[in-house]
Scaffold this active site. Sequence first.
Site, PDB file in Angstrom:
ATOM      1  N   ALA A  66      44.430  44.376  41.271  1.00  0.00           N
ATOM      2  CA  ALA A  66      43.595  43.763  41.689  1.00  0.00           C
ATOM      3  C   ALA A  66      42.101  43.211  40.776  1.00  0.00           C
ATOM      4  O   ALA A  66      41.816  43.165  40.143  1.00  0.00           O
ATOM      5  CB  ALA A  66      43.028  45.216  42.402  1.00  0.00           C
ATOM      6  N   GLY A 116      48.275  45.758  39.917  1.00  0.00           N
ATOM      7  CA  GLY A 116      48.589  45.659  41.228  1.00  0.00           C
ATOM      8  C   GLY A 116      50.120  45.182  40.976  1.00  0.00           C
ATOM      9  O   GLY A 116      51.207  44.830  41.977  1.00  0.00           O
ATOM     10  N   GLU A 119      52.704  47.230  39.917  1.00  0.00           N
ATOM     11  CA  GLU A 119      52.908  47.918  41.244  1.00  0.00           C
ATOM     12  C   GLU A 119      54.257  46.725  41.964  1.00  0.00           C
ATOM     13  O   GLU A 119      55.273  46.988  42.442  1.00  0.00           O
ATOM     14  CB  GLU A 119      52.095  48.206  41.716  1.00  0.00           C
ATOM     15  CG  GLU A 119      51.557  49.571  41.285  1.00  0.00           C
ATOM     16  CD  GLU A 119      50.015  49.699  41.273  1.00  0.00           C
ATOM     17  OE1 GLU A 119      50.239  51.100  42.139  1.00  0.00           O
ATOM     18  OE2 GLU A 119      49.476  49.167  41.731  1.00  0.00           O
ATOM     19  N   GLU A 141      44.875  51.459  35.163  1.00  0.00           N
ATOM     20  CA  GLU A 141      44.313  51.659  35.978  1.00  0.00           C
ATOM     21  C   GLU A 141      42.921  52.444  35.679  1.00  0.00           C
ATOM     22  O   GLU A 141      41.918  52.909  35.861  1.00  0.00           O
ATOM     23  CB  GLU A 141      44.601  51.918  37.598  1.00  0.00           C
ATOM     24  CG  GLU A 141      45.090  50.626  38.197  1.00  0.00           C
ATOM     25  CD  GLU A 141      46.784  50.583  37.995  1.00  0.00           C
ATOM     26  OE1 GLU A 141      47.089  49.707  38.876  1.00  0.00           O
ATOM     27  OE2 GLU A 141      46.739  50.298  37.114  1.00  0.00           O
TER      28      GLU A 141
END
Length: 723
Positions: A66, A116, A119, A141
């Site tokens: 992100a 992300g 992910e 994160e």
Amino acid sequence: MTTLKFDLDAQGIATLTIDVPDRGMNVITPELTQELAAAVERVASDAAIKGAIITSGKPGAFVAGADLKDLVTAFDKGIDTVEASKSSFELSALFRRIETCGKPFAAAINGLALGGGFELCLACHYRVLADDPKAVVGLPEVQVGLLPGAGGTQRLPRLIGIINALPLLLQRSHVKPAEALKLGIVHAIAPAAEVAAKAREWLLASPSAEQPWDSKKFRVPGGAGPLAAHAMQSFGAGNALTLANTQGNYPAPHAILSCVFEGTQVPIGTGLRIESKYFGKLLSGAVARNLIRTMFINKGAADKLANRPKNVPKSKVSKLGVLGAGMMGAGIAHVSAKVGIEVVLLDTTQEQADKGKAGIAAKQAKDLKKGKTTQDKVDAILNRIKATADYADLEGCDLIVEAVFENRAIKAEVTDKAEAVIPQTAIFGSNTSTLPITDLATASKRPRQFIGIHFFSPVEKMPLVEIILGEQTSSETLARTLDYVAQIKKTPIVVRDFPGFFTSRVFGTFCAEGQKMLLDGIAPALIENGAKMAGFPVGPLAVSDEVTMFLQQSIYKQQEADNLPEKYRGKVGRPVIDKMVDELKRPGRRFGAGFYDYPQGQPKKLWPGLKQAFPPKAEQPDVSEIKARLLTIMALETARCFEEGVIATPIDADIGSILGIGFPAWTGGTLSYIDTMGIRAFVDECQRLAKTWGPRFEPSDWLLARAHKNEAFYPRSAETETA
């Protein structure tokens, strides 16, 4: 502008190539999320499409996660937990659609994939990773005060088991290809140019489009829940260890443990909702904002020299002269030689200079033994360093860093000798922590090229360099000095000349407050443990031992000799320092005795004699009061520095306080600490402490006026002042 290219070949394989424009690295933006969602629906609904490859159009990089600049604004905007959770679940739902749409997806991971980005890969049914050491994958994160909010805490444990997943979620942010394959978080590795072909080969073999965890027979490898064999180790001991490491100041690790514990006992769809709930709590909180803003966005801007004078051409140091081969000078020489700079390491005698170089060689030998370097690299570093006692060897140096003893006369002498040899264009930097640069520059024939370059010990490990501007320091000198700091891969802050500058002045309040607590009758162990519970790496008494009380006493004496105004002398700890040095003969660790004892081959222990030297009172304050005193006095002194123009931006104050003097990172730094508390609440706390512990806590009229207007140090609606 499009962020995603969609190609469909004759064999029915769609290739979705992510290429976010105007970015050196792909990040997950709202535009990318929208376009990816549309592409997934196209794949799912078109009967002619057999499957899809997701890859990146940027060489050597897949997706970095992100955009932190989007996330950092949540707390300041007042976004609540529910709203913050939605942002997580929307992306999570998209990734869930990828794995349940009925068509197989393969991730051709051509480079780094973090957060992300990884992910997204985990949601794909097949993952092939580039066989390149730089092509790391992971979920980092926790480092920004968050947790993986798009399925990371749910898919990774289901993929490799909870006991293997937790270290990757809590500690290790980067996994190299060979280990990723061994762990089972990717299915294959291949040369970067072949990852897409390898993914296509798998898709053409008509694979299943079902994830293992969507099978009714699926069980989490190694078990889940309180009855799993590893439960006591993973969650009982894990929570205890996390609390010991974080002191409860960092909520993300506990949230990750809760996500994994709760989410792996239910179907993955429910687990993803649990994950989003915890993500929302973290994103809407202050700690994530503070860590993201200071440690990533603002530090990143500082590393890129955001405040460098723009009208000065970029420069590099080819030859560096270091005056003084002690621990500090040798450290400066070491980090400079490591990046390819030719170094002249000079001391008063050849023996002293050789000793400094030998210390560098010893550190390199340790790295070699640990496999961190090679013999060729060691030889190259040492060959770049010339140990000498002859000033003539400084000829041709672009920059001089003086790192001799904190004595004006000695510094003036070496300045004169060096300037007699070095080119007229060379810069002279003094590595001083307390002596005014403008005063030291009077010994220079070129004061516009004289600047302060304050390193921190040990230089090899400490990331900060404090740049101090003298009254005559030119913008060119500043620019070239910043270029050198970037060249040696350190983070710079820039401050105005003043006794103690910024870091030493604020750091002094930490030590002095701990010493004053002894005079207040507070138990030494409570002082030290309170500091650690607040998030400081060590307590003020241990730090005083490390820097030595001889040095602290000499600073007090120098302040007297300079007739420094009383309010800047920080005299509250002086009686303790004088007693420890003059009466008790325990000046610090270097001398074998200080506030602590240092038994050979054993851990240090608080000196039992402290109870007789500074008798504790029968009634002790709560540990929260210790934490409040230490955090508040340092933040208040920073506000005073800001008021007086010693520090020009809250960004430099926050970076400097965390990276240079160990202020707890969860706060975001000294001025972020005030903003997080709220300036009015902070002023109220200062006034409370002043009534209880003394006038040094009294806020200035300037700070009171700022509190009256409720004026924060950072603009409330802006991400940062530089981003």
